[in-house]
Design a protein around this motif. Sequence first.
Motif, PDB file in Angstrom:
ATOM      1  N   PRO A   1       0.806  -1.237   0.000  1.00 42.73           N
ATOM      2  CA  PRO A   1       0.000   0.000   0.000  1.00 42.73           C
ATOM      3  C   PRO A   1       0.827   1.270   0.000  1.00 42.73           C
ATOM      4  O   PRO A   1       0.402   2.277  -0.548  1.00 42.73           O
ATOM      5  N   ALA A   2       2.003   1.240   0.617  1.00 42.95           N
ATOM      6  CA  ALA A   2       2.853   2.439   0.672  1.00 42.95           C
ATOM      7  C   ALA A   2       4.309   1.979   0.783  1.00 42.95           C
ATOM      8  O   ALA A   2       4.631   0.800   0.622  1.00 42.95           O
ATOM      9  N   ASN A   3       5.193   2.932   1.053  1.00 50.33           N
ATOM     10  CA  ASN A   3       6.611   2.615   1.120  1.00 50.33           C
ATOM     11  C   ASN A   3       6.949   1.825   2.381  1.00 50.33           C
ATOM     12  O   ASN A   3       6.211   1.838   3.366  1.00 50.33           O
ATOM     13  N   LEU A   4       8.095   1.166   2.330  1.00 53.57           N
ATOM     14  CA  LEU A   4       8.581   0.435   3.501  1.00 53.57           C
ATOM     15  C   LEU A   4       9.067   1.404   4.566  1.00 53.57           C
ATOM     16  O   LEU A   4       9.664   2.431   4.248  1.00 53.57           O
ATOM     17  N   PRO A   5       8.848   1.105   5.848  1.00 56.62           N
ATOM     18  CA  PRO A   5       9.490   1.889   6.907  1.00 56.62           C
ATOM     19  C   PRO A   5      11.010   1.766   6.800  1.00 56.62           C
ATOM     20  O   PRO A   5      11.536   0.793   6.262  1.00 56.62           O
ATOM     21  N   VAL A   6      11.711   2.763   7.343  1.00 55.85           N
ATOM     22  CA  VAL A   6      13.163   2.811   7.191  1.00 55.85           C
ATOM     23  C   VAL A   6      13.822   1.563   7.772  1.00 55.85           C
ATOM     24  O   VAL A   6      14.666   0.924   7.128  1.00 55.85           O
ATOM     25  N   HIS A   7      13.435   1.176   8.997  1.00 48.91           N
ATOM     26  CA  HIS A   7      14.086   0.037   9.628  1.00 48.91           C
ATOM     27  C   HIS A   7      13.771  -1.268   8.898  1.00 48.91           C
ATOM     28  O   HIS A   7      14.543  -2.220   8.962  1.00 48.91           O
ATOM     29  N   LEU A   8      12.647  -1.321   8.182  1.00 42.93           N
ATOM     30  CA  LEU A   8      12.332  -2.506   7.392  1.00 42.93           C
ATOM     31  C   LEU A   8      13.073  -2.469   6.061  1.00 42.93           C
ATOM     32  O   LEU A   8      13.526  -3.490   5.554  1.00 42.93           O
ATOM     33  N   TYR A   9      13.220  -1.281   5.511  1.00 43.23           N
ATOM     34  CA  TYR A   9      13.930  -1.132   4.237  1.00 43.23           C
ATOM     35  C   TYR A   9      15.408  -1.470   4.395  1.00 43.23           C
ATOM     36  O   TYR A   9      16.010  -2.143   3.554  1.00 43.23           O
ATOM     37  N   VAL A  10      16.006  -1.033   5.505  1.00 44.92           N
ATOM     38  CA  VAL A  10      17.428  -1.272   5.734  1.00 44.92           C
ATOM     39  C   VAL A  10      17.703  -2.762   5.903  1.00 44.92           C
ATOM     40  O   VAL A  10      18.736  -3.281   5.482  1.00 44.92           O
ATOM     41  N   SER A  11      16.764  -3.504   6.508  1.00 48.62           N
ATOM     42  CA  SER A  11      16.975  -4.928   6.762  1.00 48.62           C
ATOM     43  C   SER A  11      16.561  -5.795   5.582  1.00 48.62           C
ATOM     44  O   SER A  11      16.413  -7.008   5.732  1.00 48.62           O
ATOM     45  N   GLY A  12      16.376  -5.187   4.412  1.00 50.96           N
ATOM     46  CA  GLY A  12      16.030  -5.964   3.227  1.00 50.96           C
ATOM     47  C   GLY A  12      14.573  -6.354   3.134  1.00 50.96           C
ATOM     48  O   GLY A  12      14.217  -7.268   2.399  1.00 50.96           O
TER      49      GLY A  12
ATOM     50  N   PRO B   1      -1.212 -18.587   6.830  1.00 52.90           N
ATOM     51  CA  PRO B   1      -0.929 -17.846   5.585  1.00 52.90           C
ATOM     52  C   PRO B   1      -1.432 -16.415   5.561  1.00 52.90           C
ATOM     53  O   PRO B   1      -0.683 -15.511   5.178  1.00 52.90           O
ATOM     54  N   PRO B   2      -2.676 -16.122   5.988  1.00 53.75           N
ATOM     55  CA  PRO B   2      -3.101 -14.716   5.949  1.00 53.75           C
ATOM     56  C   PRO B   2      -2.329 -13.817   6.909  1.00 53.75           C
ATOM     57  O   PRO B   2      -2.336 -12.595   6.741  1.00 53.75           O
ATOM     58  N   LEU B   3      -1.659 -14.413   7.906  1.00 54.44           N
ATOM     59  CA  LEU B   3      -0.991 -13.626   8.934  1.00 54.44           C
ATOM     60  C   LEU B   3       0.495 -13.444   8.662  1.00 54.44           C
ATOM     61  O   LEU B   3       1.090 -12.450   9.079  1.00 54.44           O
ATOM     62  N   LEU B   4       1.116 -14.395   7.968  1.00 53.42           N
ATOM     63  CA  LEU B   4       2.563 -14.356   7.771  1.00 53.42           C
ATOM     64  C   LEU B   4       2.969 -13.875   6.384  1.00 53.42           C
ATOM     65  O   LEU B   4       4.112 -13.458   6.193  1.00 53.42           O
ATOM     66  N   GLU B   5       2.076 -13.967   5.414  1.00 50.49           N
ATOM     67  CA  GLU B   5       2.413 -13.528   4.063  1.00 50.49           C
ATOM     68  C   GLU B   5       2.030 -12.061   3.903  1.00 50.49           C
ATOM     69  O   GLU B   5       0.925 -11.657   4.257  1.00 50.49           O
ATOM     70  N   VAL B   6       2.951 -11.284   3.358  1.00 50.12           N
ATOM     71  CA  VAL B   6       2.727  -9.841   3.194  1.00 50.12           C
ATOM     72  C   VAL B   6       3.002  -9.444   1.738  1.00 50.12           C
ATOM     73  O   VAL B   6       3.815 -10.082   1.061  1.00 50.12           O
ATOM     74  N   PRO B   7       2.296  -8.377   1.267  1.00 47.68           N
ATOM     75  CA  PRO B   7       1.236  -7.613   1.957  1.00 47.68           C
ATOM     76  C   PRO B   7      -0.141  -8.206   1.674  1.00 47.68           C
ATOM     77  O   PRO B   7      -0.438  -8.594   0.560  1.00 47.68           O
ATOM     78  N   GLN B   8      -0.969  -8.262   2.701  1.00 49.48           N
ATOM     79  CA  GLN B   8      -2.305  -8.820   2.608  1.00 49.48           C
ATOM     80  C   GLN B   8      -3.346  -7.705   2.496  1.00 49.48           C
ATOM     81  O   GLN B   8      -3.119  -6.566   2.900  1.00 49.48           O
ATOM     82  N   ARG B   9      -4.492  -8.083   1.948  1.00 51.70           N
ATOM     83  CA  ARG B   9      -5.632  -7.169   1.946  1.00 51.70           C
ATOM     84  C   ARG B   9      -6.198  -7.090   3.362  1.00 51.70           C
ATOM     85  O   ARG B   9      -6.220  -8.087   4.092  1.00 51.70           O
ATOM     86  N   SER B  10      -6.665  -5.924   3.752  1.00 53.74           N
ATOM     87  CA  SER B  10      -7.273  -5.765   5.078  1.00 53.74           C
ATOM     88  C   SER B  10      -8.472  -6.704   5.214  1.00 53.74           C
ATOM     89  O   SER B  10      -9.259  -6.862   4.274  1.00 53.74           O
ATOM     90  N   ARG B  11      -8.602  -7.316   6.387  1.00 56.31           N
ATOM     91  CA  ARG B  11      -9.670  -8.292   6.558  1.00 56.31           C
ATOM     92  C   ARG B  11     -10.023  -8.443   8.030  1.00 56.31           C
ATOM     93  O   ARG B  11      -9.203  -8.230   8.921  1.00 56.31           O
ATOM     94  N   VAL B  12     -11.270  -8.830   8.289  1.00 56.64           N
ATOM     95  CA  VAL B  12     -11.763  -9.225   9.604  1.00 56.64           C
ATOM     96  C   VAL B  12     -12.635 -10.446   9.377  1.00 56.64           C
ATOM     97  O   VAL B  12     -13.700 -10.356   8.781  1.00 56.64           O
ATOM     98  N   ASP B  13     -12.161 -11.613   9.851  1.00 51.75           N
ATOM     99  CA  ASP B  13     -12.858 -12.867   9.589  1.00 51.75           C
ATOM    100  C   ASP B  13     -13.132 -13.590  10.896  1.00 51.75           C
ATOM    101  O   ASP B  13     -12.241 -13.725  11.742  1.00 51.75           O
ATOM    102  N   GLY B  14     -14.374 -14.056  11.043  1.00 52.34           N
ATOM    103  CA  GLY B  14     -14.748 -14.906  12.165  1.00 52.34           C
ATOM    104  C   GLY B  14     -14.826 -16.350  11.699  1.00 52.34           C
ATOM    105  O   GLY B  14     -15.527 -16.660  10.731  1.00 52.34           O
ATOM    106  N   LEU B  15     -14.095 -17.249  12.385  1.00 58.08           N
ATOM    107  CA  LEU B  15     -13.991 -18.652  11.960  1.00 58.08           C
ATOM    108  C   LEU B  15     -14.392 -19.595  13.085  1.00 58.08           C
ATOM    109  O   LEU B  15     -13.681 -20.530  13.407  1.00 58.08           O
TER     110      LEU B  15
END
Length: 366
Positions: free
Chosen positions: A18-29, A95-109
């Motif tokens: 959705p937008a740019n990476l934060p600096v600390h995330l960008y620096v760490s690859g 998978p919905p929690l660890l794979e990025v970037p995900q679409r915003s979601r609220v799911d009841g299971l």
Amino acid sequence: MLRPTPGALNSHLLEERPANLPVHLYVSGGRHRSCFSAVLFEPDGLRLISLHNPAELLPLQALGYPIWLRVMGLGDPGAVEAMLDIVQVPRMLLPPLLEVPQRSRVDGLGEAVIVVLHRLSFARDPLHLLSSQVGLLLLPNLLVTFEEAPAGESFPELTAWLESRVGAVEHRDLDDILHFLVDELLDALFPMLEQIANRLDDLEEAALRDPKPKLLARAFVHRSNLRTIRNQVWPLRHQIRVLLRQRQQLLGADALVGFQEMADLVELLFENCELLRHQCDAITQAYAASVGNRMNQVMKTLTILTSIFAPLTFIAGIYGMNFTNMPELRWHLGYFYCLLLMSIVGVIQTYWLWRRGWFADWTAPR
């Protein structure tokens, strides 16, 4: 018991972040190293514990108290999965929690609630938007948060508030904490929208006073940022209401009221984004109107000059033909009489235009 609807646990990856990476995330690859901590809700208060390996989580789970497990950084999926196996989190939920970037979601299971949001913020330059994914998983007696790019401690304000509520058991229910976490992420959008609104007001005033092409470029960037914020809020409008209709057993009465308020909050965020996007259009219209007004001023100035010098050009053209039978050519003071005539005509024309208001600056601010 999990009761996922078909496709509910599918990974809905976005085509781009959705937008740019934060600096600390960008620096760490792009992958922040994984750190773990746990908040254990004991009868006499909460206890914050740093975790270095999955084995440290076993004695905490054996106590039977509610646990808030905090995963900070998704750079080591193997370590994350090993930690989650200790608390018996089903792999199908990951998978919905660890794979990025995900679409915003609220799911009841059934006995699980999954929330995926993006933490949005501004860089040093407010024109640049930053985003990092935050995943929330609510299970019986367990709350897990996944932060893609943590900046220091995980949710420090909420943690400090929980520490100050010693003995207030009703405020430490995990479903309420889930609501507070989502509410904190959404509330952070309002100061951003307020900052964008202030800058759009300045751009609109500048577009009227001194229109420049760079103003349109800035308005377009703000419009793009607003579209990003709106796209993160848009899926939640329907999904939160579906969650409320499902009457999830994990959500108590207070949490259901909180999610109802959250639905109203999402509507308010969406409406504010739309209003500010319309203001971006107003800046474009103000710029076009101001530029058109200045162009009219230029054309008016050229019209004044043309109106004044047209009769003078006519007089000069008549006496510039040099015919032999023109009696004025033999006048001793004919040159000075012609200049006087041209001056009188020019003064009369100028006075007439002035009386009709042609010399007023139409672009000057009132």
